[in-house]
Design an enzyme around this catalytic site. Structure first.
Site, PDB file in Angstrom:
ATOM      1  N   CYS A  70      -3.719  -0.581  -4.139  1.00  0.00           N
ATOM      2  CA  CYS A  70      -2.513  -0.496  -4.971  1.00  0.00           C
ATOM      3  C   CYS A  70      -2.484  -1.565  -6.058  1.00  0.00           C
ATOM      4  O   CYS A  70      -1.672  -1.493  -6.978  1.00  0.00           O
ATOM      5  CB  CYS A  70      -1.265  -0.630  -4.096  1.00  0.00           C
ATOM      6  SG  CYS A  70      -1.120  -2.248  -3.272  1.00  0.00           S
ATOM      7  N   GLU A 109      -1.176   7.326  -0.045  1.00  0.00           N
ATOM      8  CA  GLU A 109      -0.029   6.402  -0.124  1.00  0.00           C
ATOM      9  C   GLU A 109      -0.334   5.308  -1.118  1.00  0.00           C
ATOM     10  O   GLU A 109      -1.477   4.864  -1.236  1.00  0.00           O
ATOM     11  CB  GLU A 109       0.245   5.813   1.268  1.00  0.00           C
ATOM     12  CG  GLU A 109       1.432   4.851   1.332  1.00  0.00           C
ATOM     13  CD  GLU A 109       1.029   3.389   1.389  1.00  0.00           C
ATOM     14  OE1 GLU A 109       1.906   2.536   1.631  1.00  0.00           O
ATOM     15  OE2 GLU A 109      -0.172   3.074   1.165  1.00  0.00           O
ATOM     16  N   ARG A 154      11.039  -0.742   2.101  1.00  0.00           N
ATOM     17  CA  ARG A 154       9.638  -0.726   1.662  1.00  0.00           C
ATOM     18  C   ARG A 154       9.355   0.619   0.994  1.00  0.00           C
ATOM     19  O   ARG A 154       8.851   1.557   1.620  1.00  0.00           O
ATOM     20  CB  ARG A 154       8.715  -0.944   2.858  1.00  0.00           C
ATOM     21  CG  ARG A 154       7.224  -1.013   2.514  1.00  0.00           C
ATOM     22  CD  ARG A 154       6.387  -1.129   3.779  1.00  0.00           C
ATOM     23  NE  ARG A 154       4.974  -1.142   3.468  1.00  0.00           N
ATOM     24  CZ  ARG A 154       4.293  -2.199   3.058  1.00  0.00           C
ATOM     25  NH1 ARG A 154       4.926  -3.358   2.906  1.00  0.00           N
ATOM     26  NH2 ARG A 154       3.007  -2.131   2.808  1.00  0.00           N
ATOM     27  N   ARG A 156       7.484   3.326  -0.957  1.00  0.00           N
ATOM     28  CA  ARG A 156       6.112   3.668  -1.291  1.00  0.00           C
ATOM     29  C   ARG A 156       6.054   5.143  -1.669  1.00  0.00           C
ATOM     30  O   ARG A 156       6.831   5.955  -1.159  1.00  0.00           O
ATOM     31  CB  ARG A 156       5.170   3.421  -0.104  1.00  0.00           C
ATOM     32  CG  ARG A 156       4.991   1.942   0.262  1.00  0.00           C
ATOM     33  CD  ARG A 156       4.267   1.198  -0.840  1.00  0.00           C
ATOM     34  NE  ARG A 156       3.965  -0.176  -0.490  1.00  0.00           N
ATOM     35  CZ  ARG A 156       4.792  -1.210  -0.692  1.00  0.00           C
ATOM     36  NH1 ARG A 156       5.984  -1.005  -1.246  1.00  0.00           N
ATOM     37  NH2 ARG A 156       4.421  -2.431  -0.375  1.00  0.00           N
TER      38      ARG A 156
END
Length: 427
Positions: A70, A109, A154, A156
Site C-alpha cells: 500500500c 485489499e 481502520r 480499507r
C-alpha cells in the site's frame, strides 16, 4: 476450494479462508522474519519473491488473495503509485498471475486512498486491467472493522472479482455489537511495554496545559500547534519564503521568538518546519500560498493563544523546551469528555499527540512509534491485544515490538475478509 496468499504478511487472508474450509496451496512473502513466522503458523513453505517466480510453477488455484503493498498509495508515503520503482509494478504481477491461472475469484485489499490516488488515474488503470483485460466482474467497497463488531477504526478498500459475474453478491451488512475495547484488552498484562519517562512527562505537560483552560470554556477542536503561540510571521497572502528578509526581521517566529538581527538562514531556523517550504506550482512556476486548512490552523491557534495568553504562557514555555516538534502539537478528539488524559487512548503521531475516546481503537499503523497507549495504565497495547484487534488471535508474532506492530499495521483484518469471502465464494 484452493487459494493463494500473496504479500502474505501475518496471514490474515489465510486465517479467514481456512476458517471457511478453503485450502492454501501457495504463499509468498518477501520479509524473511514474516516468511519464517508464516511457515511456523501455517506449516507450509513460503515463496520469498513473487517477482522472480515462473508463474507456471504456482499450483492451480480457485481464489487469489492479496493485500498488495500500500505504500505507493498511502497518504503517509510519497504517493508515487504505479510509478513507485520498488512496489508500484506489483499490481501488474497480480494481473499476470490472474491472466495465466484464470481463477474463479480474487479478493484484494489496500488503503482507501488507492481509489482517489493521482486524480483517479490509478484506479482507472486497475479497473481497466481487471475488467477489460482480464474480463472479471468486479466490485469494491471501503470497509472498517468498527462496523462489524470490532472496535477499531481502520478504513480499507476491498476489491473483489468473479469470472462468473457478481449478481448474487452482497457486501456484508454492518452489525451493532455490545463489544467494547475492553473485550480486546488485558488488565495490566505481564510483559506489556511501559511508557517511557519522557513521554509520561510530555503527557503531563499537556495535562497541565488543559488544566489551564477555564472549565466553562470549550477545548479546541482544531489541532493545537503550540509553535504558533506568539508567532507573527506572514501566512495569509504570502509564504515566508517569498517574504523579504527585512520584512521577516520585523516578525516573530515559533513561540514568539523575535527574528530581528538574524541572518535569513537563522530566521528560517526559528520558523515552524511546516512554514519553511518554497511551494512552487510545477505548471506555472509561480509561488503557491499555504492551503486553506493550514491557514485556518495557524489563524485559530494564534487567536486561541491571544485569548488565554495569561493562563497558558507559563506552560507554553515548558512545551517550547520539548525537543521533538510533533510532541509540541496536540489533538483533543474527545470533545465534551472528561479533561483527564489518563482516561483515554493516546498516540504519539507525526501530526501530534492525539487523544481518542475509548469507544474505538485508532487504526494500527506500520510506524512503531505510533503504537496506541492505554492512558490509564501508562503502557502500550501489547502484541496479543493488537493481534486480537486484527482478528489474528493465537498466531506467533514477531518478537521485536517495532517489527510486530509494523506487521500488524500492514495486516488485513481476518474477520472482515471472512465476512466478504462468505458472501463471494460460491462453488
Amino acid at each position: 476450494m484452493t487459494f493463494i496468499d500473496l504479500f502474505a504478511g501475518l496471514g490474515g487472508f489465510h486465517i479467514a479462508l481456512s476458517k471457511l474450509g478453503h485450502d492454501c496451496v501457495f504463499a509468498s512473502e518477501k520479509k524473511e522474519n514474516l516468511a519464517k513466522l508464516y511457515e511456523k503458523n501455517f506449516n507450509m513453505s513460503v515463496n520469498r519473491d513473487i517477482t522472480k517466480i515462473d508463474i507456471s510453477e504456482i499450483p492451480s488455484f480457485d481464489i487469489l488473495c492479496a493485500g498488495f503493498p500500500c505504500q505507493p498509495f498511502s497518504k503517509a508515503g510519497e504517493q508515487l503509485g504505479l510509478d513507485d520503482k520498488k512496489n508500484g509494478n506489483l499490481f501488474d504481477k497480480l494481473v499476470e498471475i490472474l491472466d495465466f491461472h484464470k481463477p474463479k475469484y480474487f479478493i484484494l485489499e489496500n488503503v482507501r486512498n488507492l481509489k482517489t490516488h493521482d486524480n483517479l488515474n490509478t484506479w482507472s488503470y486497475i479497473k481497466d486491467k481487471l475488467e477489460k483485460t482480464l474480463k472479471y466482474k468486479i466490485d469494491d467497497k471501503i470497509l472498517s472493522p468498527h462496523n462489524y463488531g470490532i472496535p477499531q477504526h481502520r478504513e480499507r478498500i476491498f476489491i473483489i472479482g468473479s469470472s462468473q459475474g457478481l449478481e448474487y453478491f452482497n457486501w456484508p451488512k454492518s452489525v451493532k455489537s455490545n463489544k467494547t475495547i475492553f473485550d480486546f484488552l488485558d488488565e495490566n498484562p505481564t510483559g506489556a511495554t511501559k511508557l517511557e519517562k519522557e513521554k509520561i512527562y510530555v503527557i503531563n505537560l499537556w495535562q497541565e496545559f488543559i488544566n489551564k483552560i477555564p472549565k466553562g470554556e470549550k477545548l479546541p477542536g482544531f489541532p493545537i500547534w503550540s509553535m504558533e503561540f506568539g508567532a507573527t510571521y506572514p501566512f495569509e497572502n504570502e509564504i515566508p519564503f517569498r517574504t523579504s528578509s527585512v520584512a521577516l526581521g520585523k516578525c516573530k517566529g515559533a513561540f514568539g521568538v523575535p527574528l530581528i538581527g538574524m541572518t535569513r538562514k537563522e530566521k528560517f531556523a526559528h520558523l515552524p518546519k511546516y512554514s519553511r517550504t518554497n511551494q512552487i506550482d510545477k505548471t506555472t512556476g509561480k509561488p503557491i500560498q499555504f492551503p486553506n486548512w493550514k491557514k485556518n490552523y495557524i489563524r485559530n491557534n494564534r487567536a486561541f493563544y491571544e485569548k488565554y495568553k495569561k493562563e497558558l504562557e507559563p506552560i507554553v514555555k515548558k512545551i517550547k523546551e520539548i525537543g521533538i516538534s510533533s510532541w509540541q502539537k496536540f489533538e483533543w478528539n474527545v470533545q465534551g469528555g472528561e479533561r483527564d488524559l489518563s482516561k483515554y487512548i493516546i498516540q504519539f503521531r507525526g501530526s501530534g499527540i492525539r487523544v481518542k475516546k475509548i469507544d474505538f481503537f485508532p487504526s494500527l499503523v506500520t510506524v512503531s512509534t505510533q503504537i496506541p497507549i492505554i492512558g490509564w495504565e501508562n503502557r502500550y497495547i501489547s502484541p496479543k491485544e493488537g493481534a486480537r484487534i486484527q482478528s489474528l488471535n493465537g498466531i506467533s508474532l514477531p518478537q521485536n515490538l517495532g517489527s510486530c506492530f509494523g506487521a500488524l499495521g500492514n495486516a488485513v483484518n481476518a474477520q472482515l475478509v471472512k465476512l466478504i469471502a462468505k458472501e463471494l465464494l460460491v462453488k
